[in-house]
Scaffold this motif. Structure first.
Motif, PDB file in Angstrom:
ATOM      1  N   ARG A   1       0.814  -1.219   0.000  1.00 18.76           N
ATOM      2  CA  ARG A   1       0.000   0.000   0.000  1.00 18.76           C
ATOM      3  C   ARG A   1       0.843   1.263   0.000  1.00 18.76           C
ATOM      4  O   ARG A   1       0.325   2.366  -0.248  1.00 18.76           O
ATOM      5  N   MET A   2       2.126   1.147   0.290  1.00 24.86           N
ATOM      6  CA  MET A   2       3.037   2.289   0.247  1.00 24.86           C
ATOM      7  C   MET A   2       3.595   2.526  -1.151  1.00 24.86           C
ATOM      8  O   MET A   2       4.379   3.452  -1.348  1.00 24.86           O
ATOM      9  N   TRP A   3       3.190   1.688  -2.110  1.00 23.90           N
ATOM     10  CA  TRP A   3       3.784   1.736  -3.439  1.00 23.90           C
ATOM     11  C   TRP A   3       2.740   2.082  -4.485  1.00 23.90           C
ATOM     12  O   TRP A   3       1.594   1.668  -4.406  1.00 23.90           O
ATOM     13  N   ASP A   4       3.175   2.832  -5.488  1.00 20.82           N
ATOM     14  CA  ASP A   4       2.303   3.239  -6.574  1.00 20.82           C
ATOM     15  C   ASP A   4       1.940   2.022  -7.431  1.00 20.82           C
ATOM     16  O   ASP A   4       2.506   0.934  -7.274  1.00 20.82           O
ATOM     17  N   VAL A   5       1.034   2.220  -8.371  1.00 18.37           N
ATOM     18  CA  VAL A   5       0.580   1.114  -9.212  1.00 18.37           C
ATOM     19  C   VAL A   5       1.688   0.549 -10.089  1.00 18.37           C
ATOM     20  O   VAL A   5       1.588  -0.589 -10.566  1.00 18.37           O
ATOM     21  N   ASP A   6       2.781   1.304 -10.308  1.00 21.57           N
ATOM     22  CA  ASP A   6       3.884   0.769 -11.104  1.00 21.57           C
ATOM     23  C   ASP A   6       4.755  -0.197 -10.310  1.00 21.57           C
ATOM     24  O   ASP A   6       5.632  -0.857 -10.868  1.00 21.57           O
ATOM     25  N   ARG A   7       4.537  -0.272  -8.976  1.00 13.35           N
ATOM     26  CA  ARG A   7       5.226  -1.203  -8.084  1.00 13.35           C
ATOM     27  C   ARG A   7       6.727  -0.940  -7.982  1.00 13.35           C
ATOM     28  O   ARG A   7       7.463  -1.760  -7.442  1.00 13.35           O
ATOM     29  N   LEU A   8       7.158   0.206  -8.496  1.00 14.49           N
ATOM     30  CA  LEU A   8       8.570   0.571  -8.449  1.00 14.49           C
ATOM     31  C   LEU A   8       8.829   1.813  -7.608  1.00 14.49           C
ATOM     32  O   LEU A   8       9.963   2.035  -7.173  1.00 14.49           O
ATOM     33  N   HIS A   9       7.790   2.634  -7.411  1.00 15.95           N
ATOM     34  CA  HIS A   9       7.969   3.925  -6.757  1.00 15.95           C
ATOM     35  C   HIS A   9       6.977   4.098  -5.609  1.00 15.95           C
ATOM     36  O   HIS A   9       5.837   3.642  -5.697  1.00 15.95           O
ATOM     37  N   LEU A  10       7.432   4.775  -4.581  1.00 12.79           N
ATOM     38  CA  LEU A  10       6.608   5.011  -3.408  1.00 12.79           C
ATOM     39  C   LEU A  10       5.471   5.989  -3.692  1.00 12.79           C
ATOM     40  O   LEU A  10       5.582   6.866  -4.555  1.00 12.79           O
ATOM     41  N   THR A  11       4.407   5.854  -2.929  1.00 11.65           N
ATOM     42  CA  THR A  11       3.318   6.825  -2.947  1.00 11.65           C
ATOM     43  C   THR A  11       3.743   8.102  -2.219  1.00 11.65           C
ATOM     44  O   THR A  11       4.838   8.180  -1.644  1.00 11.65           O
ATOM     45  N   ALA A  12       2.855   9.080  -2.221  1.00 15.33           N
ATOM     46  CA  ALA A  12       3.125  10.321  -1.486  1.00 15.33           C
ATOM     47  C   ALA A  12       3.382  10.036  -0.012  1.00 15.33           C
ATOM     48  O   ALA A  12       4.276  10.636   0.606  1.00 15.33           O
ATOM     49  N   GLU A  13       2.638   9.113   0.581  1.00 11.05           N
ATOM     50  CA  GLU A  13       2.848   8.769   1.988  1.00 11.05           C
ATOM     51  C   GLU A  13       4.211   8.123   2.185  1.00 11.05           C
ATOM     52  O   GLU A  13       4.897   8.388   3.171  1.00 11.05           O
ATOM     53  N   GLY A  14       4.620   7.286   1.262  1.00 12.61           N
ATOM     54  CA  GLY A  14       5.945   6.687   1.362  1.00 12.61           C
ATOM     55  C   GLY A  14       7.045   7.729   1.308  1.00 12.61           C
ATOM     56  O   GLY A  14       8.003   7.693   2.094  1.00 12.61           O
ATOM     57  N   HIS A  15       6.928   8.682   0.391  1.00 11.13           N
ATOM     58  CA  HIS A  15       7.922   9.753   0.297  1.00 11.13           C
ATOM     59  C   HIS A  15       7.938  10.606   1.568  1.00 11.13           C
ATOM     60  O   HIS A  15       9.007  11.034   2.017  1.00 11.13           O
ATOM     61  N   ARG A  16       6.767  10.859   2.117  1.00 10.50           N
ATOM     62  CA  ARG A  16       6.712  11.645   3.357  1.00 10.50           C
ATOM     63  C   ARG A  16       7.495  10.938   4.462  1.00 10.50           C
ATOM     64  O   ARG A  16       8.226  11.575   5.230  1.00 10.50           O
ATOM     65  N   ARG A  17       7.364   9.630   4.538  1.00  8.53           N
ATOM     66  CA  ARG A  17       8.057   8.875   5.575  1.00  8.53           C
ATOM     67  C   ARG A  17       9.570   8.859   5.336  1.00  8.53           C
ATOM     68  O   ARG A  17      10.349   8.919   6.289  1.00  8.53           O
ATOM     69  N   VAL A  18       9.972   8.776   4.078  1.00  9.62           N
ATOM     70  CA  VAL A  18      11.415   8.827   3.789  1.00  9.62           C
ATOM     71  C   VAL A  18      11.986  10.180   4.197  1.00  9.62           C
ATOM     72  O   VAL A  18      13.068  10.263   4.786  1.00  9.62           O
ATOM     73  N   ALA A  19      11.269  11.252   3.890  1.00 10.87           N
ATOM     74  CA  ALA A  19      11.731  12.584   4.292  1.00 10.87           C
ATOM     75  C   ALA A  19      11.915  12.665   5.803  1.00 10.87           C
ATOM     76  O   ALA A  19      12.903  13.221   6.303  1.00 10.87           O
ATOM     77  N   GLU A  20      10.970  12.102   6.547  1.00 10.44           N
ATOM     78  CA  GLU A  20      11.080  12.102   8.008  1.00 10.44           C
ATOM     79  C   GLU A  20      12.265  11.261   8.463  1.00 10.44           C
ATOM     80  O   GLU A  20      12.986  11.642   9.405  1.00 10.44           O
TER      81      GLU A  20
END
Length: 260
Positions: A167-186
């Motif tokens: 659920r943290m990954w976009d439909v392409d299964r290669l890149h994080l969603t906006a929530e995933g990127h937010r967590r990486v930034a943190e």
């Protein structure tokens, strides 16, 4: 590490992960964890400067050739380097050459900045992850070794089960969603000795997995829209980043250039 440190400049080096795919903005451009981190750092330093040299699809050799010398010359307080995973996910790869390229990058970047940040990149749970896990872990072992030798920080995204959740990954299964990127930034924010705002490792709430029919439809859509074009580029030697300029090529005051 100094806690609550002050940083006046940040340069991001890498591929699509650092460019920000798939954290899409309303205008169709990508934001991503590096832009989110830059915005937070800029809020602490009025004269803060930011560059993002990342270009999607780049292999580590291309990153070392095109981005690393530019980043080193900028002399930023913080440099993030994330690369090598595109190499590891190819059908054939010389992991020894990947190691050599990473070593060259770290040797050049570490003395040029106040804090060099490396990462153990996240991976989406699933069959692709299992197939390439040995290569990924070989890559991460190299990163850990280089960080220890050169005094760099390693952010362990791979070890966070929350970021492996599909659920943290976009439909392409290669890149994080906006929530995933937010967590990486943190995660990077905290690695710089800055005060935590949230626990980026928190698991998503449990929910029932989709049924067989939904999963098959998702698989077919993924294959048609993302997997087959990716295979086509591999067979023809093309890259999604061919001809694409760096996202933010100059180290400028944060508000002086639009973020893509």
């Amino acid at each position: 590490m100094e806690m609550n440190a002050s940083y006046t400049s940040f340069v991001a080096v890498g591929d699509s992960f650092t460019e920000g795919m798939s954290d899409r903005l309303p205008d169709g451009s990508y934001r991503g964890w590096a832009d989110l981190l830059a915005a937070r750092l800029a809020a602490r330093e009025p004269a803060f400067r930011y560059a993002n040299l990342a270009v999607r699809g780049k292999l580590i050799g291309q990153i070392v050739e095109d981005q690393v010398p530019v980043a080193a010359a900028m002399g930023a307080d913080v440099v993030t380097l994330v690369g090598g995973l595109n190499d590891a996910l190819r059908p054939k790869v010389d992991m020894g050459r990947v190691r050599d390229h990473l070593e060259s990058a770290v040797e050049l970047l570490a003395p040029s900045c106040k804090r060099l940040v490396l990462m153990r990149s996240p991976g989406r749970n699933g069959p692709v992850m299992e197939r390439f896990r040995p290569r990924m872990e070989e890559l991460f072992a190299t990163i850990e070794e280089l960080a220890a030798r050169h005094g760099a920080v390693v952010v362990d995204l791979y070890g966070a089960s929350a970021l492996a959740d599909p659920r943290m990954w976009d439909v392409d299964r290669l890149h994080l969603t906006a929530e995933g990127h937010r967590r990486v930034a943190e995660a990077v924010w905290q690695s710089l000795g800055l005060p935590a705002e949230v626990d980026w490792r928190t698991e998503l709430p449990a929910e029932a997995p989709p049924g067989w029919t939904v999963r098959r439809a998702q698989d077919l859509s993924f294959a048609r829209q993302h997997l087959l074009p990716w295979i086509g580029r591999r067979l023809t030697g093309r890259s999604s980043g061919d001809g694409r300029p760096a996202k933010r090529p100059e180290l400028l005051p944060y508000g002086d250039a639009p973020l893509s």
